[in-house]
Design a protein around this motif. Structure first.
Motif, mmCIF file in Angstrom:
data_model
loop_
_atom_site.group_PDB
_atom_site.id
_atom_site.type_symbol
_atom_site.label_atom_id
_atom_site.label_comp_id
_atom_site.label_asym_id
_atom_site.label_seq_id
_atom_site.Cartn_x
_atom_site.Cartn_y
_atom_site.Cartn_z
ATOM 1 N N TYR A 164 0.792 -1.226 0.000
ATOM 2 C CA TYR A 164 0.000 0.000 0.000
ATOM 3 C C TYR A 164 0.828 1.283 0.000
ATOM 4 O O TYR A 164 0.289 2.357 -0.208
ATOM 5 N N TRP A 217 -0.071 3.044 8.390
ATOM 6 C CA TRP A 217 -1.416 3.106 8.963
ATOM 7 C C TRP A 217 -1.850 4.570 9.105
ATOM 8 O O TRP A 217 -2.976 4.936 8.779
ATOM 9 N N TYR A 236 -0.683 7.139 7.340
ATOM 10 C CA TYR A 236 -0.893 7.696 6.008
ATOM 11 C C TYR A 236 -2.272 7.314 5.466
ATOM 12 O O TYR A 236 -2.986 8.151 4.892
ATOM 13 N N ALA A 237 -2.638 6.025 5.622
ATOM 14 C CA ALA A 237 -3.917 5.551 5.089
ATOM 15 C C ALA A 237 -5.087 6.241 5.785
ATOM 16 O O ALA A 237 -6.052 6.665 5.135
ATOM 17 N N SER A 247 -5.320 10.047 4.865
ATOM 18 C CA SER A 247 -5.858 10.356 3.539
ATOM 19 C C SER A 247 -7.382 10.398 3.536
ATOM 20 O O SER A 247 -7.986 11.092 2.714
ATOM 21 N N SER A 289 -0.374 7.674 -0.127
ATOM 22 C CA SER A 289 -1.667 6.991 -0.210
ATOM 23 C C SER A 289 -2.003 6.734 -1.679
ATOM 24 O O SER A 289 -2.953 7.293 -2.222
ATOM 25 N N PRO A 331 -5.935 4.644 -2.653
ATOM 26 C CA PRO A 331 -7.169 5.430 -2.510
ATOM 27 C C PRO A 331 -7.202 6.655 -3.417
ATOM 28 O O PRO A 331 -8.240 6.960 -4.023
ATOM 29 N N ARG A 365 -12.732 4.772 -2.798
ATOM 30 C CA ARG A 365 -11.553 4.936 -1.941
ATOM 31 C C ARG A 365 -11.834 4.478 -0.520
ATOM 32 O O ARG A 365 -10.920 4.041 0.186
ATOM 33 N N ALA A 401 -9.829 1.782 1.562
ATOM 34 C CA ALA A 401 -9.321 2.122 2.891
ATOM 35 C C ALA A 401 -9.577 1.006 3.894
ATOM 36 O O ALA A 401 -8.757 0.759 4.784
ATOM 37 N N VAL A 410 -6.908 -1.523 3.321
ATOM 38 C CA VAL A 410 -5.617 -1.000 3.770
ATOM 39 C C VAL A 410 -5.474 -1.121 5.284
ATOM 40 O O VAL A 410 -4.484 -1.656 5.799
#
Length: 614
Positions: free
Chosen positions: A50, A131, A133-134, A137, A309, A312, A324, A328, A331
């Motif tokens: 990811y 984690w 970053y995901a 976003s 990211s 997404p 997205r 997510a 992710v």
């Protein structure tokens, strides 16, 4: 007197642990083949999928990222084959650290164990950062903006631009859960991995539906238009096309993409299905990485991929904004299971090394009837959290790649040497017949008799060994040649990594050097090939010896040469700390050296070590 102390010191470094001191882990009665496949797949499909995919595609390789994963996957496959034979040599454990202690000696085992600890520390820090970053976003990057405003780091370039307290808090949260005894469940892995695979299937199908083949043959004019339209930062344009950054970009990308396969040791197990389970899991992971990188680069021009990211944001780019959130979910599920999968075995490995006296004894303390290694959990979790707090994802990800490639190269080297060793009883209390025979020979004959004849016999034995089974002399020849080959392969890798265009374009000096190194490597390999191999039956034997382990070592070393000086500096600092601990503490407090009995080890602890191939 000095010679005696040097000899005694060398014996300590090469001291081997008795296999009879290892308690059987009993892993095979706890996990089925299906559970092990899910475990291996879930362990690998994390931050590498990811985050790393997007970074490599944007800055390093472009659409040729799929080739990078192919090269990294083949390197991982070669290492995995060597790994399986190495584990098969010690029937009571599939731990790389324990197997190294039994087969190769104390110093070798410490280096392997110390770098596996580094691997898990960085994996934990990277997964926590991924984690964040995901999650960030999904909420409009508010966390990143807040961190940059409130806690910027005006420090040397090798640290992050801002302190990531969110990632620190996430690591400490999971550390606390593990310290409280929250069990790691194979069922949780199956659920999270199942969700992850469904989401990945959706990503791949969506990418091929909404993708544009023109994104694999972009030109500099396309980049100029994108620069005029998009206000956010774009990646470097390169030369355009499918391979915008040429061969060097593919090789550098393959080195970084090896991050995606460092968790294949998580599926180590015992039994005849070991190789099949490993290869099935590795194949599934490669298909996932290949498909996702292809879908991503088809949906988005490589220089417009979002760094932190990528997946997404790719759906936003093609006009599928609501999708997205589906991505997510996958992710966060994947990264959560991967985070537990990194932290849980790390503390168990630290505890095992502390019990053996190679690390500080306080790290082996346990709590409660479940024997939870609280000190090891808290110390390793705190260190991983500090790494997540202070370092950039990309810097420590490369450091993790170096640690894993070094460890796998050491395993390949071990397999190469051990196959040509005479049969020996790994029990601590017995000597082999050959050792006894050698002692009698040394007692009955002076060491300095007939040196010229001895030299002549050694040279003759290089090509015409006198025995069809391995002897002490043939084993010494193999080890000497193997160390020489590692040196030659390192020099060849250095030449190819630093001056690739000059070598292949026919530069007289560099091409001559490369050809001479190849000739020497071929000659020394032929000497090893002429030596007798051990006929001892094993559950699995690496084919095409000595070529396959040497190819594995060469590919690993060549990928290591792609790392930056910053990465090598951090790696050197970590191992300098390790050697200081070993020579200042471990070598004097080792229970094996002091001939003290091993403390009782819980079945759960050894099961965990075997489960993760430590």
């Amino acid at each position: 007197m000095v010679r005696h102390y040097v000899h005694q010191f060398g014996q300590k470094l090469a001291h081997r642990r008795g296999e009879d001191t290892i308690r059987s882990d009993g892993l095979k009665i706890h996990l089925s083949a299906k559970e092990l496949v899910f475990l291996g797949v879930g362990r690998n499909l994390g931050a590498g999928l990811y985050i790393v995919v997007g970074a490599v595609a944007k800055y390093v390789a472009g659409p040729a990222t799929i080739i990078c994963f192919l090269v990294a996957g083949l390197s991982s496959l070669l290492s995995r084959l060597c790994y399986v034979e190495f584990e098969a040599r010690v029937s009571r454990s599939s731990s790389a650290y324990v197997c190294s202690y039994v087969m190769m000696g104390q110093l070798w085992a410490f280096i392997v164990g110390w770098n596996i600890i580094l691997l898990f520390l960085i994996a934990t820090a990277c997964t926590a950062s991924a984690w964040r970053y995901a999650f960030d976003s999904l909420i409009g990057d508010h966390i990143s903006q807040a961190l940059e405003r409130t806690v910027p780091l005006h420090v040397p370039y090798f640290l992050a631009t801002c302190a990531d307290f969110f990632a620190l808090g996430l690591v400490l949260l999971f550390t606390g859960l593990l310290a409280l005894g929250v069990p790691e469940s194979a069922r949780v892995y199956r659920v999270f991995t199942g969700i992850n695979l469904l989401v990945l299937s959706f990503i791949i199908l969506s990418g091929f539906i909404k993708g544009d083949p023109h994104n694999w043959k972009l030109t500099k004019q396309d980049y100029a238009l994108a620069t005029a339209v998009f206000t956010h930062s774009l990646g470097p344009p390169g030369a355009g096309g499918f391979v915008p950054f040429d061969f060097e970009g593919v090789v550098r990308g393959a080195a970084t993409c090896f991050y995606a396969f460092v968790g294949f040791a998580a599926i180590a197990t015992r039994g005849n299905l070991q190789r099949s389970i490993s290869l099935i899991s590795l194949l599934m992971c490669f298909v996932a990485y290949f498909g996702v990188s292809a879908a991503l680069t088809l949906m988005v021009p490589y220089y417009q991929i979002h760094h932190h990211s990528p997946l997404p944001e790719a759906f936003l780019h093609v006009g599928w904004g609501p999708a997205r959130y589906v991505v997510a979910v996958g992710v966060l599920c994947a990264l959560t299971s991967s985070l537990l999968g990194d932290m849980f075995p790390m503390s168990r490995l630290i505890r095992a090394m502390a019990e053996d006296g190679l690390l500080f004894q306080g790290l082996a303390k346990v709590c409660g009837h479940k024997e939870i290694p609280v000190v090891a959990i808290m110390s390793s979790g705190s260190l991983a959290g500090i790494m997540a707090l202070l370092f950039e994802f990309s810097d420590i990800a490369d450091l993790m790649v170096v640690a894993s490639l070094l460890t796998y190269s050491m395993v390949s080297f071990s397999v190469l040497g051990l196959r040509y060793q005479p049969d020996q009883n790994l029990s601590k209390s017995k000597k082999t017949e050959e050792e006894t025979e050698m002692e009698l020979v040394l007692q009955g004959r002076p060491l300095d008799s007939e040196p010229e004849a001895a030299t002549s016999n050694i040279l003759k034995n290089l090509w015409f060994p006198t025995s069809t089974t391995p002897t002490q002399k043939s084993a010494q020849i193999v080890y000497g040649c193997a160390f020489l080959l590692v040196l030659l392969l390192t020099l060849l890798s250095l030449v190819l990594a630093q001056w690739p265009s000059q070598v292949f374009s026919g530069d007289p000096v560099l091409t001559t050097v490369a050809v001479l190194l190849l000739l020497l490597i071929t000659g020394v390999t032929a000497i090893i090939w002429r030596q007798p191999q051990s006929p001892t039956p094993l559950m699995f034997r690496v084919p095409a010896l000595p070529v396959l382990p040497l190819v594995s070592i060469f590919v690993n070393v060549y990928l290591m040469m792609q790392m930056t000086s910053r990465t090598w500096t951090l790696f050197g600092v970590w191992n300098a700390i390790g050697f200081a601990i070993y020579f200042g503490y471990g070598i004097r407090h080792s229970l094996e050296e002091n001939n003290e009995p091993q403390p009782p080890v819980s079945a759960g602890s050894r099961c965990t070590l075997s489960l993760y191939g430590l």
